[in-house]
Design a protein around this motif. Structure first.
Motif, short mmCIF file in Angstrom:
data_model
loop_
_atom_site.label_atom_id
_atom_site.label_comp_id
_atom_site.label_asym_id
_atom_site.label_seq_id
_atom_site.Cartn_x
_atom_site.Cartn_y
_atom_site.Cartn_z
N GLN A 125 -7.52 26.95 95.28
CA GLN A 125 -8.20 28.18 95.66
C GLN A 125 -9.72 28.08 95.56
O GLN A 125 -10.44 29.03 95.85
CB GLN A 125 -7.73 29.33 94.77
N TYR A 126 -10.20 26.91 95.16
CA TYR A 126 -11.64 26.72 94.98
C TYR A 126 -12.38 26.74 96.32
O TYR A 126 -11.89 26.21 97.32
CB TYR A 126 -11.90 25.39 94.28
N GLN A 127 -13.55 27.36 96.34
CA GLN A 127 -14.42 27.37 97.51
C GLN A 127 -15.85 27.08 97.04
O GLN A 127 -16.31 27.68 96.07
CB GLN A 127 -14.40 28.74 98.20
N TRP A 186 -13.57 16.82 102.55
CA TRP A 186 -13.29 17.57 103.77
C TRP A 186 -11.90 17.22 104.32
O TRP A 186 -11.19 18.07 104.82
CB TRP A 186 -14.38 17.27 104.80
N TYR A 224 -20.10 27.06 97.49
CA TYR A 224 -21.03 28.10 97.92
C TYR A 224 -20.95 28.25 99.44
O TYR A 224 -21.06 27.29 100.18
CB TYR A 224 -22.45 27.69 97.52
N GLY A 225 -20.71 29.49 99.90
CA GLY A 225 -20.65 29.75 101.34
C GLY A 225 -19.32 29.46 101.99
O GLY A 225 -19.12 29.78 103.16
N GLY A 226 -18.38 28.85 101.26
CA GLY A 226 -17.09 28.50 101.84
C GLY A 226 -17.08 27.08 102.40
O GLY A 226 -18.13 26.47 102.61
N TRP A 227 -15.90 26.55 102.65
CA TRP A 227 -15.77 25.15 103.04
C TRP A 227 -16.44 24.81 104.36
O TRP A 227 -17.11 23.78 104.48
CB TRP A 227 -14.29 24.75 103.10
N PRO A 270 -19.93 27.75 93.20
CA PRO A 270 -19.87 28.99 93.99
C PRO A 270 -20.83 30.07 93.52
O PRO A 270 -21.34 30.84 94.33
CB PRO A 270 -18.41 29.44 93.82
N VAL A 297 -9.39 19.07 102.34
CA VAL A 297 -9.38 20.49 102.71
C VAL A 297 -8.61 20.71 104.02
O VAL A 297 -7.75 21.58 104.12
CB VAL A 297 -10.82 21.02 102.83
N TRP A 307 -20.21 24.85 103.95
CA TRP A 307 -20.58 23.68 103.13
C TRP A 307 -20.57 22.40 103.98
O TRP A 307 -21.52 21.63 103.95
CB TRP A 307 -19.62 23.54 101.96
#
Length: 408
Positions: A49-51, A35, A53-56, A112, A38, A59
């Motif tokens: 560009q990785y996210q 976190w 499931y559901g976005g950061w 994801p 990020v 999550w």
């Protein structure tokens, strides 16, 4: 489980607190490191560009409560129920199954493309199995000790069942009405806060008396019922304020929050004994309890000032007062104490644990006050304090949770 079976089982699987405290602590440390990367835009270029499931943000919100806090609650309740009932508790195989489902859900969240139904089932499986295991242990206790002997403990079964249901609701909302996820997570935090006040209110006087040899003060008749009723009542009232712009409703909720704060604060004052401030294993618990009370006060202030999270889109101060100052401090302090006591060790603060607890207080203050001064820096500084605190805990307790009892 027989004593012979326990002796031949690896220490990590002998009792529920061991795998859950260890795995959840490692996970939350990893989670906060991720976190921090990020928030500071420091992810390696190859995965920038990785996210998940559901976005950061989803999550982070979900995993801090349902990945971490819920895991600690399961480990604590499945361990405490052995003491409440005098029973051996769940088998090592059932414990392994619960941990496996919990860990599978954590991994699935980082993928994801995980199908919603699969992730929902994985998320719900651990609390569901824990509910069944806790119910079985309490039922065996009542069979041996008499009907009604566990009447004060059965509500924990209902609470675990409620978290199973919330996991299902969470995924349905995320898929079909994502705008309501914030409200559900706030409810989950308030539920965890209520459960923490409930549990810590039972054990804090005992811990204080055991360490300081000072008897706890008697609670005035009705204080416990009033304090817990007002704490639970806030949950539906607060949820309604997020959907209905009504001054009378906001005022009612603010009054309920102030009643909870005042009555819980009075309980805490009655628990206190001279000498608490010199014992890190005690003052950390008292501060955590105090931060939960502060969270109720901040809820009342927000409502009276007309602040609405749904409209601002910014996390409100009460949320981090409760999650970092209250839940995280209480959890690490309780884990530190339980891990020593249940492995045959003296319950004394290990080196730098007082600093660990102090770091959590600093993180809470930075998270509450820092955004008004330097938002970007404050967020990362608060997380770095938390990561350092968790690292100190794991340095001491990783091996304690893994190795046999000191008196074996």
């Amino acid at each position: 489980m027989s004593q012979t079976a326990i002796k031949t089982t690896l220490p990590i699987w002998q009792i529920a607190f061991r795998p859950f405290f260890l795995a959840a602590s490692v996970f939350i440390t990893f989670g906060f490191i991720l976190w921090a990367l990020v928030l500071s835009n420091s992810l390696p270029a190859s995965i920038s560009q990785y996210q998940p499931y559901g976005g950061w943000l989803v999550w982070h919100s979900h995993e801090m409560i349902f990945g971490f806090v819920q895991a600690i609650a399961i480990g604590f309740l499945l361990t405490a129920s052995r003491n409440w009932t005098g029973q051996a508790g769940i088998s090592s195989n059932m414990l392994k199954a619960i941990v496996l489902f919990w860990l599978s859900a954590r991994i699935a969240w980082l993928i994801p493309a995980t199908p919603m139904v699969l992730l929902m089932l994985l998320d719900a499986a651990a609390p569901l199995l824990a509910t069944l295991g806790l119910a079985q242990t309490l039922a065996m206790g009542e069979k041996q000790q008499g009907k009604g002997s566990q009447k004060y403990n059965w509500p924990f079964v209902i609470l675990l069942a409620a978290f199973t249901l919330i996991q299902i609701i969470f995924h349905l909302l995320l898929t079909f009405q994502a705008e309501n996820i914030t409200h559900l997570m706030q409810v989950a935090v308030l539920m965890m806060a209520g459960m923490t006040l409930w549990v810590s209110g039972r054990v804090l006087p005992f811990f204080t008396r055991a360490r300081l040899q000072a008897p706890a003060g008697d609670l005035p008749k009705g204080l416990l019922e009033f304090s817990m009723t007002s704490s639970w009542l806030i949950i539906p009232l607060f949820l309604m304020t997020q959907y209905f712009d009504n001054n009378a409703l906001s005022l009612t909720t603010a009054i309920a929050a102030l009643c909870a704060a005042a009555s819980q604060g009075y309980r805490l004052a009655l628990f206190y004994r001279p000498g608490v401030a010199q014992e890190p294993m005690l003052w950390s618990l008292y501060l955590a309890f105090g931060w939960l009370i502060a969270g109720y006060v901040l809820i009342a202030i927000d409502l009276l000032m007309g602040i609405n999270n749904a409209s601002t889109g910014v996390p409100l101060p009460w949320l981090h007062a409760m999650t970092i100052g209250g839940l995280l401090t209480m959890i690490i302090s309780m884990m530190a104490r339980i891990s020593l006591g249940h492995t045959g060790r003296k319950i004394l603060a290990l080196p730098y644990m007082a600093f660990c607890f102090a770091l959590l207080q600093a993180a809470t203050l930075i998270r509450l006050l820092g955004p008004s001064v330097a938002p970007g820096i404050a967020y990362v500084m608060a997380i770095l304090c938390i990561i350092l605190a968790l690292s100190i805990f794991l340095f001491h307790y990783g091996k304690i949770l893994w190795l046999p009892r000191a008196d074996d």
